[in-house]
Design a protein around this motif. Structure first.
Motif, PDB file in Angstrom:
ATOM      1  N   SER A  47      -9.630  50.844 -26.592  1.00  0.00           N
ATOM      2  CA  SER A  47     -10.238  49.949 -25.606  1.00  0.00           C
ATOM      3  C   SER A  47      -9.195  49.123 -24.869  1.00  0.00           C
ATOM      4  O   SER A  47      -8.043  49.045 -25.288  1.00  0.00           O
ATOM      5  N   ARG A  93      -9.525  45.360 -23.566  1.00  0.00           N
ATOM      6  CA  ARG A  93     -10.165  44.091 -23.259  1.00  0.00           C
ATOM      7  C   ARG A  93      -9.139  43.068 -22.799  1.00  0.00           C
ATOM      8  O   ARG A  93      -9.457  41.913 -22.569  1.00  0.00           O
ATOM      9  N   THR A  94      -7.881  43.466 -22.736  1.00  0.00           N
ATOM     10  CA  THR A  94      -6.838  42.585 -22.212  1.00  0.00           C
ATOM     11  C   THR A  94      -6.144  43.339 -21.082  1.00  0.00           C
ATOM     12  O   THR A  94      -6.387  44.532 -20.892  1.00  0.00           O
ATOM     13  N   GLU A 127     -14.443  51.551 -34.450  1.00  0.00           N
ATOM     14  CA  GLU A 127     -13.369  50.564 -34.384  1.00  0.00           C
ATOM     15  C   GLU A 127     -12.681  50.614 -33.031  1.00  0.00           C
ATOM     16  O   GLU A 127     -12.537  51.686 -32.453  1.00  0.00           O
ATOM     17  N   GLU A 128     -12.258  49.459 -32.553  1.00  0.00           N
ATOM     18  CA  GLU A 128     -11.518  49.446 -31.300  1.00  0.00           C
ATOM     19  C   GLU A 128     -10.047  49.241 -31.586  1.00  0.00           C
ATOM     20  O   GLU A 128      -9.672  48.518 -32.500  1.00  0.00           O
ATOM     21  N   CYS A 129      -9.229  49.909 -30.796  1.00  0.00           N
ATOM     22  CA  CYS A 129      -7.796  49.675 -30.884  1.00  0.00           C
ATOM     23  C   CYS A 129      -7.355  49.265 -29.485  1.00  0.00           C
ATOM     24  O   CYS A 129      -7.557  49.998 -28.525  1.00  0.00           O
ATOM     25  N   GLU A 130      -6.801  48.109 -29.384  1.00  0.00           N
ATOM     26  CA  GLU A 130      -6.520  47.520 -28.073  1.00  0.00           C
ATOM     27  C   GLU A 130      -5.280  48.157 -27.431  1.00  0.00           C
ATOM     28  O   GLU A 130      -4.224  48.227 -28.034  1.00  0.00           O
ATOM     29  N   LYS A 163       0.983  51.540 -25.723  1.00  0.00           N
ATOM     30  CA  LYS A 163       0.085  51.022 -26.748  1.00  0.00           C
ATOM     31  C   LYS A 163      -0.949  52.091 -27.108  1.00  0.00           C
ATOM     32  O   LYS A 163      -1.367  52.197 -28.254  1.00  0.00           O
ATOM     33  N   SER A 193      -9.519  43.938 -32.505  1.00  0.00           N
ATOM     34  CA  SER A 193      -8.167  44.326 -32.107  1.00  0.00           C
ATOM     35  C   SER A 193      -7.714  43.598 -30.855  1.00  0.00           C
ATOM     36  O   SER A 193      -6.526  43.423 -30.641  1.00  0.00           O
ATOM     37  N   SER A 194      -8.668  43.146 -30.011  1.00  0.00           N
ATOM     38  CA  SER A 194      -8.195  42.409 -28.843  1.00  0.00           C
ATOM     39  C   SER A 194      -7.701  41.024 -29.239  1.00  0.00           C
ATOM     40  O   SER A 194      -6.734  40.522 -28.673  1.00  0.00           O
ATOM     41  N   HIS A 200      -3.953  39.411 -28.608  1.00  0.00           N
ATOM     42  CA  HIS A 200      -3.655  38.097 -28.037  1.00  0.00           C
ATOM     43  C   HIS A 200      -2.741  37.301 -28.961  1.00  0.00           C
ATOM     44  O   HIS A 200      -1.746  36.723 -28.528  1.00  0.00           O
TER      45      HIS A 200
END
Lengths: 431, 358
Positions: free
Chosen positions: A31, A33-34, A70-73, A80, B314-315, B319
């Motif tokens: 994912s 999200r940043t 599960e999310e992996c950022e 990444k 994970s976000s 951060h």
């Protein structure tokens, strides 16, 4: 240097320590999200996540086994992304790379690691050729399908009427934006319209004055946009500023984010975006999500977001994956499947209208089915139009004309296989 | 006690000028090499190879290249990312044009193209200095990335505009491309990086290195004592870009597997520059310490919550990670503005005197 070794050892130990056998279906999502694309990423990822959480809460998972979503950022960074891929690949049933860049990195490894890639509506268009790309799936439609359908819609159903016209392709200067160009150029040559590619560099996404000056000078009859993240909002505000007629401006499905249009509101009226999913708040699945996930306070999404195109597209994406798992479980005859089983499942998806209704996805997606040689399904898509406040359906279901696409898919897939020799091709499948 | 130097007598000039005049240093290096060559490859997982070991080696080499230019010769450069790109694209073209070419040869040759580009863009350094030179190298950065995008021949007119590493075998083992094993790639990179680091250490100790340092410390004085500024500066640009170019080729061929032009943008230049600055300008060891801090630490921090069983999204981890690494960089720069290498030098000095400091 000594520290490095110690860190490396910790990393190694961590990687080994995480391999715990558990009764669950591990479907990691890479994912973002940043980072610069977070605004468009978050609603999609929330939709995906909430659907899986809903399945866990309502049915106890799929086939009785809970889903570990599960999310992996990645922050949309390829580096990444590869890190996440390496971290999750030991247990993962599927890779959801979520960026054309990461897809390109991971794609050649799939034959070695044998984990299916699910890239719904993105990635490399030739991946639809299941004989060559045995492990990659870009259901339900490819970028080339999108281009074909957009051209059909703007030409009024007959591409010959585009003769002598000028079509600008405003795109992110990135593998993603360049993806439809080969098809657009081929069709331009065939039907006699002029193609004007206008690239937008990643660094100039927010300030596209140069590109729009060019558009104003060249006066193209249509502008087709392959934009993402901040580029969409930039292009739409510039289009309003230069008074480009909005009804001649059409975007791909990733350029149909409600937030981008809300910036201009009324002025954006008439802007169209092709989409293989429709927003439908009345679909039974949405009620289930509201009850089991939002109601239970487990959703990360806001109420407004849940009604938007992107969130509900995320729901459809997870529904496709869940259906793939279900088919795989049936075919393998066991609930705990392996990545190879899942590949089998994704190859045998059959979303009939009856099945869509049964899953509660009524009105959210179009029927499609995949096979061993067809990894996309080519479900077709609708044109959505901005009415000044929200996106509404503006066309019937469109279908891509596969006649010019098929030879192109075959050619590019063959090129890819040759460049990456030795590349196993599944000759056995012909259906 | 551990670092006792008494009793280590040097009776010849040769032994006094050895790379490691103190026995313990050589011993320490031996241990590290033993780890790098034997213990780690035997025990590391594919995750550790791909996210820790190989990237640290490659980034350390790139930073070494930049350090030759900025740390030793005093010429600020912001074009590192683009020069890495030149190396990568050159290697890609060499391998696709001459598939039978040995990959080691191709990687080493691709450094030459990058060295050429470096010399070309280094020419302004004869007239301008400091920040102004940084701007000139910035021009190289933007121009070259633009070229990677627009010049279709470079990426063999691939529709996606990206380069994909083909499968390359050497002596019957796949060393690059999707078929290659992590271990083979690691050993390949390790061998090249070890050799090139040794060459660099010796270059900076020799005549060439001394002339660079003279130019760095005061170019007018250097000219007065007979150093040809043109030659010294361009040599620094050439050697630096060569190392950076080789690092770029390794970066794509042995780690990433595919690359789009954007990969080599200014962010990469800054990343390498930060490694060199935080590690310590004007040192070789610093590049390694910097690479560990900037490249490996975030990966370890990302894994850490999982490892101790904490369940954080994970976000959030991402951060927190950015905050921790940022805070550490500030901390280290306050504690020792000259970088981690200087920090190690101080520790080592204290160890030598310990337990009787004066």
């Amino acid at each position: 240097m000594k520290t490095m070794k110690r860190l490396a050892l910790i990393g190694a130990a961590a990687a080994m320590g995480s391999a715990v056998a558990a009764q669950e279906l591990y479907t990691p999502n890479l994912s973002y999200r940043t980072g610069p694309f977070a605004a468009t990423g978050i609603p999609l990822m929330n939709g995906q996540r909430d659907y899986m959480l809903m399945l866990n809460a309502r049915d106890g998972g799929i086939g009785g086994v809970p889903v570990d979503f599960e999310e992996c950022e990645t922050g949309y960074s390829t580096e990444k992304g590869v890190e996440c891929y390496e971290r999750t690949k030991d247990k993962a049933l599927v890779t959801q790379p979520w960026s054309t860049g990461i897809t390109l990195q991971v794609l050649p490894k799939t034959n070695v690691d044998q984990i299916p890639i699910l890239a719904p509506g993105y990635g490399f268009s030739p991946m639809t050729d299941g004989r060559v790309f045995q492990w990659a799936f870009n259901t339900p439609a490819t970028y080339w399908d999108a281009m074909s359908m957009i051209l059909q819609e703007i030409s009024g159903g007959d591409l010959a009427s585009l003769e002598g016209k000028k079509i600008a392709h405003l795109h992110l200067d990135h593998p993603y934006g360049k993806e439809p160009l080969p098809l657009l150029e081929a069709l331009g040559a065939q039907y006699g319209f002029e193609v004007l590619p206008i690239p937008v560099g990643i660094s100039e996404m927010q300030n596209q004055s140069a590109q729009w000056l060019q558009i104003r000078r060249e006066r193209p009859d249509f502008v087709i946009m392959w934009g993402w993240g901040a580029m969409n909002a930039g292009a739409i505000t510039e289009a309003v500023k230069t008074r480009y007629p909005m009804d001649q401006f059409v975007g791909v499905w990733w350029s149909g984010h409600s937030d981008d249009l809300q910036l201009v509101g009324e002025d954006g009226k008439g802007y169209r975006s092709i989409s293989w999913s429709l927003p439908n708040d009345d679909a039974p699945v949405m009620a289930d999500i509201r009850e089991h996930v939002v109601g239970a306070g487990n959703s990360l999404a806001t109420e407004e977001e849940i009604g938007e195109v992107f969130y509900q597209r995320g729901v459809v994406i997870s529904a496709i994956l869940a259906e793939g798992i279900r088919v795989a479980q049936e075919r393998a005859g066991k609930a705990e499947i392996s990545p190879a089983d899942l590949r089998e499942g994704l190859e045998n998806l059959n979303f009939t209208q009856a099945r869509i209704d049964e899953l509660g996805l009524t009105g959210l997606m179009a029927p499609f089915s995949t096979s061993c040689s067809d990894h996309a399904g080519h479900s077709g898509a609708w044109m959505l139009q901005w009415d000044g406040a929200k996106f509404v359906q503006a066309s019937d279901l469109l279908q891509a004309d596969q006649t010019p696409i098929e030879p192109l898919v075959e050619e590019k897939a063959r090129e890819y296989a040759e460049a990456n020799a030795p590349w196993p091709v599944n000759e056995a499948c012909d259906g | 006690m551990l670092y006792r130097t008494s009793g280590q007598f040097k009776t010849t000039y040769r032994s006094d000028q050895a790379l490691f005049p103190i026995r313990q240093d050589a011993f320490l290096l031996g241990i590290i090499l033993l780890f790098a060559w034997v213990i780690l490859p035997a025990s590391a997982s594919s995750f550790a190879f791909q996210t820790l070991l190989i990237p640290v080696l490659i980034y350390a080499l790139a930073a070494t290249g930049l350090n030759v230019l900025t740390g030793y010769a005093g010429q600020l450069s912001l074009g590192t990312g683009a020069f890495m790109g030149v190396g990568a694209y050159a290697c890609y073209k060499l391998i696709t044009l001459f598939p039978e070419l040995n990959l080691i040869v191709a990687v080493l040759l691709s450094g030459l193209f990058s060295a050429g580009a470096g010399v070309l863009f280094g020419l302004p350094s004869l007239r301008i200095k400091g920040f102004y030179l940084a701007i000139a190298t910035l021009a190289a950065q933007f121009f070259l990335v633009w070229l990677f995008e627009k010049w279709g021949w470079l990426y063999n007119y691939n529709a996606s505009g990206a380069i994909q590493v083909p499968n390359v075998s050497m002596f019957g083992i796949w060393v690059a491309g999707p078929q290659a094993t992590d271990r083979a790639q690691y050993f390949f990179v390790l061998a090249l990086v070890t050799v090139l680091t040794m060459v660099t250490i010796n270059l900076t100790r020799g005549n060439l290195g001394r002339s660079w340092k003279a130019v760095r410390d005061m170019d007018i004085a250097a000219e007065l004592i007979g150093i040809n500024l043109l030659k010294a500066k361009l040599q620094a640009f050439a050697v630096s870009s060569y190392l950076v170019g080789v690092a770029g080729a390794l970066f794509v061929f042995f780690w990433r597997g595919a690359a789009e032009p954007n990969l080599f943008n200014i962010d990469l230049s800054f990343r390498v520059l930060f490694i060199a600055i935080i590690g310590g300008l004007g040192s070789v060891l610093g590049n390694w310490l910097g690479a560990i801090l900037i490249v490996a630490l975030p990966v370890v921090l990302n894994t850490a919550p999982h490892w101790v069983g904490l369940d954080i999204s994970s976000s959030t981890v991402e951060h927190v990670n950015v905050m921790i690494v940022g805070a550490l960089i500030v901390f280290f720069l306050i504690v020792e503005p000259h970088g981690l290498a200087r920090l190690w030098a101080l520790i080592r000095e204290k160890l030598i005197h310990w337990p009787f400091p004066y």
